[in-house]
Write an enzyme that holds these catalytic residues in place. Structure first.
Site, PDB file in Angstrom:
ATOM      1  N   ASN A  32     -48.148  13.055  -2.822  1.00 33.94           N
ATOM      2  CA  ASN A  32     -49.283  12.984  -3.754  1.00 33.94           C
ATOM      3  C   ASN A  32     -50.571  12.541  -3.052  1.00 33.94           C
ATOM      4  O   ASN A  32     -51.613  12.377  -3.695  1.00 33.94           O
ATOM      5  CB  ASN A  32     -48.969  12.077  -4.954  1.00 33.94           C
ATOM      6  CG  ASN A  32     -48.840  10.611  -4.576  1.00 33.94           C
ATOM      7  OD1 ASN A  32     -48.944  10.237  -3.403  1.00 33.94           O
ATOM      8  ND2 ASN A  32     -48.605   9.768  -5.570  1.00 33.94           N
ATOM      9  N   LEU A  33     -50.493  12.324  -1.732  1.00 36.07           N
ATOM     10  CA  LEU A  33     -51.647  11.958  -0.897  1.00 36.07           C
ATOM     11  C   LEU A  33     -52.272  10.621  -1.290  1.00 36.07           C
ATOM     12  O   LEU A  33     -53.424  10.351  -0.959  1.00 36.07           O
ATOM     13  CB  LEU A  33     -52.714  13.070  -0.917  1.00 36.07           C
ATOM     14  CG  LEU A  33     -52.238  14.457  -0.442  1.00 36.07           C
ATOM     15  CD1 LEU A  33     -53.368  15.477  -0.568  1.00 36.07           C
ATOM     16  CD2 LEU A  33     -51.737  14.407   0.986  1.00 36.07           C
ATOM     17  N   ASN A  35     -51.290   7.717  -0.178  1.00 38.43           N
ATOM     18  CA  ASN A  35     -51.350   6.850   1.007  1.00 38.43           C
ATOM     19  C   ASN A  35     -51.152   7.691   2.265  1.00 38.43           C
ATOM     20  O   ASN A  35     -50.514   7.274   3.222  1.00 38.43           O
ATOM     21  CB  ASN A  35     -50.279   5.754   0.928  1.00 38.43           C
ATOM     22  CG  ASN A  35     -50.544   4.628   1.907  1.00 38.43           C
ATOM     23  OD1 ASN A  35     -51.680   4.340   2.243  1.00 38.43           O
ATOM     24  ND2 ASN A  35     -49.481   3.997   2.387  1.00 38.43           N
ATOM     25  N   ASP A  58     -47.111  14.621  -7.854  1.00 40.72           N
ATOM     26  CA  ASP A  58     -46.838  13.211  -8.122  1.00 40.72           C
ATOM     27  C   ASP A  58     -45.465  13.126  -8.794  1.00 40.72           C
ATOM     28  O   ASP A  58     -45.278  13.646  -9.897  1.00 40.72           O
ATOM     29  CB  ASP A  58     -47.921  12.618  -9.027  1.00 40.72           C
ATOM     30  CG  ASP A  58     -47.858  11.094  -9.076  1.00 40.72           C
ATOM     31  OD1 ASP A  58     -46.732  10.545  -9.092  1.00 40.72           O
ATOM     32  OD2 ASP A  58     -48.922  10.449  -9.103  1.00 40.72           O
ATOM     33  N   LYS A  85     -44.893   0.678  -0.367  1.00 44.67           N
ATOM     34  CA  LYS A  85     -44.064  -0.048   0.593  1.00 44.67           C
ATOM     35  C   LYS A  85     -44.661  -1.349   1.138  1.00 44.67           C
ATOM     36  O   LYS A  85     -44.164  -1.864   2.137  1.00 44.67           O
ATOM     37  CB  LYS A  85     -43.726   0.872   1.770  1.00 44.67           C
ATOM     38  CG  LYS A  85     -44.946   1.339   2.561  1.00 44.67           C
ATOM     39  CD  LYS A  85     -44.546   2.240   3.717  1.00 44.67           C
ATOM     40  CE  LYS A  85     -45.723   2.723   4.517  1.00 44.67           C
ATOM     41  NZ  LYS A  85     -46.533   1.673   5.148  1.00 44.67           N
ATOM     42  N   SER A 125     -34.381  -0.239   3.221  1.00 46.15           N
ATOM     43  CA  SER A 125     -35.074  -1.234   4.041  1.00 46.15           C
ATOM     44  C   SER A 125     -34.203  -2.451   4.279  1.00 46.15           C
ATOM     45  O   SER A 125     -33.364  -2.804   3.447  1.00 46.15           O
ATOM     46  CB  SER A 125     -36.356  -1.663   3.313  1.00 46.15           C
ATOM     47  OG  SER A 125     -36.911  -2.817   3.899  1.00 46.15           O
ATOM     48  N   TYR A 150     -41.162  -5.241  -3.950  1.00 47.61           N
ATOM     49  CA  TYR A 150     -40.869  -4.108  -3.068  1.00 47.61           C
ATOM     50  C   TYR A 150     -39.403  -4.144  -2.631  1.00 47.61           C
ATOM     51  O   TYR A 150     -38.681  -3.154  -2.741  1.00 47.61           O
ATOM     52  CB  TYR A 150     -41.776  -4.108  -1.834  1.00 47.61           C
ATOM     53  CG  TYR A 150     -41.242  -3.230  -0.728  1.00 47.61           C
ATOM     54  CD1 TYR A 150     -41.250  -1.846  -0.864  1.00 47.61           C
ATOM     55  CD2 TYR A 150     -40.687  -3.776   0.433  1.00 47.61           C
ATOM     56  CE1 TYR A 150     -40.724  -1.028   0.135  1.00 47.61           C
ATOM     57  CE2 TYR A 150     -40.158  -2.963   1.428  1.00 47.61           C
ATOM     58  CZ  TYR A 150     -40.186  -1.591   1.271  1.00 47.61           C
ATOM     59  OH  TYR A 150     -39.659  -0.794   2.250  1.00 47.61           O
ATOM     60  N   LYS A 154     -35.924  -1.517  -3.479  1.00 45.87           N
ATOM     61  CA  LYS A 154     -34.969  -0.918  -2.544  1.00 45.87           C
ATOM     62  C   LYS A 154     -33.535  -1.310  -2.919  1.00 45.87           C
ATOM     63  O   LYS A 154     -32.617  -0.487  -2.848  1.00 45.87           O
ATOM     64  CB  LYS A 154     -35.290  -1.336  -1.106  1.00 45.87           C
ATOM     65  CG  LYS A 154     -36.598  -0.754  -0.582  1.00 45.87           C
ATOM     66  CD  LYS A 154     -36.612   0.765  -0.649  1.00 45.87           C
ATOM     67  CE  LYS A 154     -37.894   1.370  -0.134  1.00 45.87           C
ATOM     68  NZ  LYS A 154     -37.945   2.838  -0.308  1.00 45.87           N
ATOM     69  N   ARG A 232     -39.108  -9.963  14.083  1.00 48.85           N
ATOM     70  CA  ARG A 232     -38.744  -8.683  13.460  1.00 48.85           C
ATOM     71  C   ARG A 232     -38.151  -7.754  14.515  1.00 48.85           C
ATOM     72  O   ARG A 232     -38.348  -7.918  15.703  1.00 48.85           O
ATOM     73  CB  ARG A 232     -39.992  -8.019  12.840  1.00 48.85           C
ATOM     74  CG  ARG A 232     -40.611  -8.806  11.689  1.00 48.85           C
ATOM     75  CD  ARG A 232     -39.745  -8.767  10.454  1.00 48.85           C
ATOM     76  NE  ARG A 232     -40.361  -9.467   9.337  1.00 48.85           N
ATOM     77  CZ  ARG A 232     -40.185 -10.754   9.065  1.00 48.85           C
ATOM     78  NH1 ARG A 232     -39.401 -11.498   9.848  1.00 48.85           N
ATOM     79  NH2 ARG A 232     -40.755 -11.307   8.018  1.00 48.85           N
ATOM     80  N   ASP A 299     -42.417 -13.189   2.922  1.00 45.49           N
ATOM     81  CA  ASP A 299     -41.962 -12.959   4.299  1.00 45.49           C
ATOM     82  C   ASP A 299     -40.713 -13.785   4.609  1.00 45.49           C
ATOM     83  O   ASP A 299     -40.630 -14.958   4.239  1.00 45.49           O
ATOM     84  CB  ASP A 299     -43.055 -13.345   5.307  1.00 45.49           C
ATOM     85  CG  ASP A 299     -44.128 -12.279   5.446  1.00 45.49           C
ATOM     86  OD1 ASP A 299     -43.841 -11.117   5.111  1.00 45.49           O
ATOM     87  OD2 ASP A 299     -45.244 -12.609   5.891  1.00 45.49           O
TER      88      ASP A 299
END
Length: 339
Positions: A32-33, A35, A58, A85, A125, A150, A154, A232, A299
């Site tokens: 859907n452009l 992002n 979309d 994300k 993820s 987020y 997932k 990470r 985090d």
């Protein structure tokens, strides 16, 4: 050999389209452009010599999804990337994340269930593990309460697929739990192209180095890690893309042990945020301007993969290093700024 890639003009999606086309698959992209940029199509075409089919769509519009699958009823596999994300943004806008990441997955599965060939790869993820009890993280590690909306999308997404696989034996699915994808294609024809302020570390590093951002904020310097910054598992996006092709081929060849499987995708090595910055300084010759600030909500302290399952069963191994990824990301940043 027609494969649908949703979110196929995004960062990981575009690199996966390249690897699919290099292996001879015919690719249809939905994006859907929101992002991503239509220019990515030209980058994919420049690398592979083939322009993939593209439909701007979309996935939140159920009627459009139904029409798409009626038109493309010969699809034999779907790789589903399309999702919001950013951890931080999801904390601020949870309903947007639930609508986009969960609703669209349901619509996709409803339509895939009507196809003759039902092979589905889900972009999951390592956030599903939360702060893991043991490192490195295996696929058997408990799924913890999510640290962010987020991460929760997932977890719930995996549950939806698993529940659907239980009642639909024709559906074969693999959830790929990525750690931290970074870098760009070595050609610098495609790479990570965040809209607005980057939510991920590496584009913020490269944008700071090129002068687009004044300073990089390192969130937290007091974590219980060797240098106090988060650790990470940074995986080169080209290595990650190749794993998707192997996972898809596993389903197409009926080599799966059950109709729902899970694999970690990482390097198996943890690197701190400061180590990532040092790698960038080394390969770029720049001296990055950064400042350690307060921790960011959502985090986890450290996360890196046990990759044995993907190595042994998919026959996949990472080939590219943190330095390779930083060098390619910097080459990409310089190219898009020169444009």
């Amino acid at each position: 050999m027609k494969i649908l890639v949703t979110g196929g003009l995004g960062f990981i999606g575009s690199h996966t389209v390249v690897e699919l086309q290099n292996k001879g698959f015919e690719v249809v992209i939905i994006d859907n452009l929101s992002n991503s940029s239509i220019d990515v199509l030209d980058g994919i075409t420049a690398i592979t010599g083939i322009k993939p089919h593209f439909e701007k769509l979309d996935l939140r519009d159920k009627a459009d999804v139904i029409r798409f699958f009626e038109k493309h009823n010969d699809i034999i596999g779907v790789i589903h990337f399309a999702a919001n994300k950013a951890v931080g943004e999801s904390v601020q806008k949870p309903l947007m994340y639930y609508e986009n990441n969960i609703g669209t997955l349901v619509y996709m599965l409803q339509e895939i269930s009507k196809l003759e060939k039902q092979n589905f790869i889900f972009s999951s993820s390592c956030t599903v593990y939360g702060q893991a009890d043991e490192l490195p993280i295996t696929e058997n590690a408990p799924v913890k309460p999510a640290e962010s909306p987020y991460g929760n999308t997932k977890q719930v997404g995996e549950e939806i697929i698993r529940d659907t696989c239980k009642v639909n034996e024709s559906l074969k699915s693999i959830a790929l739990r990525y750690f931290n994808p970074i870098g760009a294609h070595p050609s610098a024809e495609i790479g990570e192209l965040p809209i607005g302020v980057p939510q991920n570390l590496v584009p913020y590093i490269t944008q700071t180095a090129i002068g687009l951002r004044e300073q990089l904020s390192v969130f937290g310097g007091d974590y219980p890690t060797p240098d106090g910054t988060c650790v990470r598992d940074y995986i080169h996006v080209v290595d990650l893309a190749k794993a998707h092709v192997l996972a898809l081929q596993r389903l197409l060849d009926d080599k799966n042990n059950s109709n729902y499987e899970v694999f970690n995708l990482g390097t198996g090595k943890g690197s701190s945020v400061l180590e990532a910055i040092q790698s960038f300084d080394k390969v770029s010759g720049e001296k990055l301007n950064y400042q350690i600030v307060d921790r960011r909500e959502g985090d986890v302290t450290a996360a890196y993969a046990d990759t044995n399952k993907a190595n042994d069963i998919l026959g996949w191994k990472t080939e590219l290093t943190l330095d390779d990824a930083m060098a390619s990301a910097w080459k990409w940043e310089q190219k898009i700024r020169n444009k």
